[in-house]
Design an enzyme around this catalytic site. Sequence first.
Site, PDB file in Angstrom:
ATOM      1  CB  SER A   1      -1.113  -3.040  -3.834  1.00 36.22           C
ATOM      2  OG  SER A   1       0.036  -2.249  -3.867  1.00 36.22           O
TER       3      SER A   1
ATOM      4  CE  LYS B   1       1.538  -3.969  -1.140  1.00 34.10           C
ATOM      5  NZ  LYS B   1       1.466  -2.499  -0.957  1.00 34.10           N
TER       6      LYS B   1
ATOM      7  CE1 TYR C   1       5.498  -5.391  -0.994  1.00 35.68           C
ATOM      8  CE2 TYR C   1       6.785  -4.234  -2.638  1.00 35.68           C
ATOM      9  CZ  TYR C   1       5.726  -4.266  -1.768  1.00 35.68           C
ATOM     10  OH  TYR C   1       4.891  -3.189  -1.663  1.00 35.68           O
TER      11      TYR C   1
ATOM     12  CE1 TYR D   1      -2.027   1.131  -1.879  1.00 35.84           C
ATOM     13  CE2 TYR D   1      -3.233   2.251  -3.621  1.00 35.84           C
ATOM     14  CZ  TYR D   1      -2.429   1.217  -3.197  1.00 35.84           C
ATOM     15  OH  TYR D   1      -2.012   0.291  -4.093  1.00 35.84           O
TER      16      TYR D   1
ATOM     17  CB  VAL E   1      -0.300   1.573  -8.718  1.00 31.71           C
ATOM     18  CG1 VAL E   1      -0.348   2.282  -7.380  1.00 31.71           C
ATOM     19  CG2 VAL E   1       0.835   0.597  -8.806  1.00 31.71           C
TER      20      VAL E   1
END
Lengths: 304, 304, 304, 304
Positions: free
Chosen positions: B63, B66, B188, B240, B258
């Site tokens: 992530s 992103k 993605y 998160y 992660v």
Amino acid sequence: MDYQELISEVYQEVNELDLRGKVADYIPELTKVSRNRFGIALIDLEGKVYGVGDYQVPFSIQSISKVFTLTMVFHKFRSKLWSRVNVEPSGNPFNSIAQLEYEKGVPRNPFVNPGALVITDALTSKFENPTQSIRDYIDELAGQHCVRINEEVMQSELQHAERNTAMAYFLKAYKNFDNDIPEVIRTYVYQCSIEMCCEELAKAFSYLANDGYSIFAKREILNESQSRRVNALMLTCGFYDESGEFAFRVGLPGKSGVGGGVAAIMPGKFSIAVWSPELNEKGNSVKAIKALELLTDKLKFSLF
Amino acid sequence: MDYQELISEVYQEVNELDLRGKVADYIPELTKVSRNRFGIALIDLEGKVYGVGDYQVPFSIQSISKVFTLTMVFHKFRSKLWSRVNVEPSGNPFNSIAQLEYEKGVPRNPFVNPGALVITDALTSKFENPTQSIRDYIDELAGQHCVRINEEVMQSELQHAERNTAMAYFLKAYKNFDNDIPEVIRTYVYQCSIEMCCEELAKAFSYLANDGYSIFAKREILNESQSRRVNALMLTCGFYDESGEFAFRVGLPGKSGVGGGVAAIMPGKFSIAVWSPELNEKGNSVKAIKALELLTDKLKFSLF
Amino acid sequence: MDYQELISEVYQEVNELDLRGKVADYIPELTKVSRNRFGIALIDLEGKVYGVGDYQVPFSIQSISKVFTLTMVFHKFRSKLWSRVNVEPSGNPFNSIAQLEYEKGVPRNPFVNPGALVITDALTSKFENPTQSIRDYIDELAGQHCVRINEEVMQSELQHAERNTAMAYFLKAYKNFDNDIPEVIRTYVYQCSIEMCCEELAKAFSYLANDGYSIFAKREILNESQSRRVNALMLTCGFYDESGEFAFRVGLPGKSGVGGGVAAIMPGKFSIAVWSPELNEKGNSVKAIKALELLTDKLKFSLF
Amino acid sequence: MDYQELISEVYQEVNELDLRGKVADYIPELTKVSRNRFGIALIDLEGKVYGVGDYQVPFSIQSISKVFTLTMVFHKFRSKLWSRVNVEPSGNPFNSIAQLEYEKGVPRNPFVNPGALVITDALTSKFENPTQSIRDYIDELAGQHCVRINEEVMQSELQHAERNTAMAYFLKAYKNFDNDIPEVIRTYVYQCSIEMCCEELAKAFSYLANDGYSIFAKREILNESQSRRVNALMLTCGFYDESGEFAFRVGLPGKSGVGGGVAAIMPGKFSIAVWSPELNEKGNSVKAIKALELLTDKLKFSLF
């Protein structure tokens, strides 16, 4: 940087935008304020005051008081406090009870209503005369007698306290509430009914811009680490479910109240308070938020 | 400040704590990484590299990617982007679909999965060859060819993409998704399968510590205002439903993945990447978070 | 009891009330139906037909088809079915995905959309040619060729299937979906696009009024216990989040569809179908529900 | 049908199954009951009593009392009652406050705790001496003096009433509560602390099997339509978030309590009460539910 020129420019530009919102009406007393009030006070770390507009007119600080009670309690309980209340943004309205149920009685953060009730409950456990202690504490932070209670607001809020009382009982059901509920509710309502003007509020917030040392109280209120943590909490949780938007657009730690006030700080630089009673649908002052956005744009700096 | 000494101290202290977590197992490939890996790289604004431990060992950035795709898309769409995705912390796990339903197809922020899917969809609308563009973009940010794709991770994630595919269809039902769903899902998954080492990642994040100008790409990636806004988003939403905790304990804008990586920046000072695969229950690396907490404690400064 | 007189009275009284709602518009094809259509057909257990108004005009049965596919699947899987789908009322709109997340991929009941998708998936596992099997099954239940497919409705629903497709992928993420998603979606849309008239629908529901034995198919469709259980499910879950209201006001097991149809049964007495396209805000036909309420009032009996 | 033989068979078969659950422990007093207690009483519409096991041993009826207070209030307010409380199944635990917030202070149904509090509040508005009225009313329904209050249970529940008190304040915040909260809570706890045996309970429920006419009180308690509606409510909402399962497996309108009792009726045939203290995780008696399931299996009839 000429702060006086800066806030005067911001003041004028915001006024020209003719932003409109809605004065808080959840208690009748709050609607009596003139919707055109607008003031800004900025205090640098030498204590110099810069002001414009209604910056010396007292208003109902409401939830901004939660920063003061959090400070009092954080200083007493230190990190033990965080078993009773979390430090996460809520994503829900400040007076939501659903989240409290899902998270089994541990409020998301000290600024949503159930979190602030836990803080007031903790304060009640440590201070003999809670209301007087709050008053004295804020006076000390501001370096002057400045705390007034608006009795009409207080009575009105006491008469509309069912939702907060429900939350207190709910917290008690989860064993996260120690003191007499009506007493804590009274203290909670008392702190929300405090009136201060922008100048006083900016002075009282000064320690958070100064690593925890108050030049007005002339002593360390919180240590560096604690002071930084309160600022982090204000940044992530200080504006209800609009906190992300405020961090995104303004980028300063701050706290708003439904009386239309916002107090914020720029670490190492200044504290600032802005007041204008008309609120957006999230409960934050439209003019105060716009003013702070323009201010950080002009400053070319923010936290980030 | 001797950064090399600083990160070496932090590295050693964290290792002594013997913190344990759980290596991500939602895709089988991620479990193959040695759980003892631990590295830190810090890059100052002159581009000087400080490293310790496994800071040159590539890992799955997941992530953290992103932030790069958000930057690409933010630069193209500017503020128009925010009609498709909000900037509020979520308070829910990153892959929750319930919130998306309550908020009628507008994801909470660009870092929760549905938000990142909207970003990848927007990217697909603007870049002819999305995967190659992402790769080139990150290489440019890091000033070197560094992007590798872990094909096993990519295949594994493609085979477990039902939940993200569900979110994409859900976004499409709300007319917040424009392109072919399988293609966007592939892009993605591609970006999540990128491998980089701490040093490369810290270089690639450097522009965010430098008001948007990359000393490695030698050009402005985002303007000052945009760069500050990405930082604000990382601070409020980058970890998160533990973002508040990270802001509270560490106080730096950052993004976790992660795979066990965390990239963060101190504005005007440095960018930093830390990697250790064992995660806490919120999906963030236990050692990386502890390392950054110790680091800001030792530095005696953070944002706040 | 003269059923013809009964339904004629009901028909007239409802017409006099001039109830208004809103024709379903979630797919364009459904809006083409005349909003004034209104028909009632009642079939007693000897197979005698009583009809009034547009009771022989075909309409889109939509979710009423879920009772037929549930029956097909329940017969094959028996009680093993209930590990994949629950039998509790939902309290949420029929197409909510949030609840599916909270309950980890096990839909609340077979009539909410995710539940019906699980049923269609299970059906696909057991029947070679699912669409033809559904068609033949309903024809047999009604004792006549009566199933027509409205191709325009089917194409239109296929083009607006994102939300149901999202749910299917979400179910697959929870390992509660076995077959090819586009194929199952096609079968699901096929069953929703079936057109039947009130008379045919009442005939096809007759077995549920008769402990599982169909006088039209001339065989046991479900055993007594299974048939009663389908009726219980219709009573508690047959009308979306208005099921309690329907049980309260009408007191018969039934199932509604957004085409404006309702099929219901009185155990041991009759089956009945009512159709009128205008819906209330919960998605149930205003006239059909009123008609059934008046009918049970006049009959002086219901289940209860 | 030989009812005595029927319930004796059921009693024996259930005992052989050795079903286990957990005695309610949310208040200490309830845990003092022997977990092996098990009784069944069935009353036909001529008033004949059939009993087996501990059917004459009093137990805490808890939430079963909500049917009596609903009846008292429904008779007084008629359909006006339904502006204050809905008639939909909840899908949530009986003491959830989240749903109440989402639905703006109108409880889902009269059997979830907030709904029952609204009913008790309404009762307080109409009856001078609420507790005495409840006692007299139930005695009349059973045709004998039978209501006892367990003082220990009542004191214990009063000391653990925070959650219900929270709900009452929350209802008041939504202006759906008229009377003094502590008084209503006392009445609510009073009704939950009533002890009756299976025989008395079955007698007191008899009117619901008989279209509203009580052969014990020798008068119409509710009219036909009202009586059917209470039955519909029990069927869809009588067993907390297991109501669908009970309708599905048993198919009789009924109401359970955490004391381990269940009262149910078969319209036109009989009323029945079963008691055994061990509960499943939804709060319903494992043996009582199994007994009623076997009973309807053997009877070869249910509502459906």
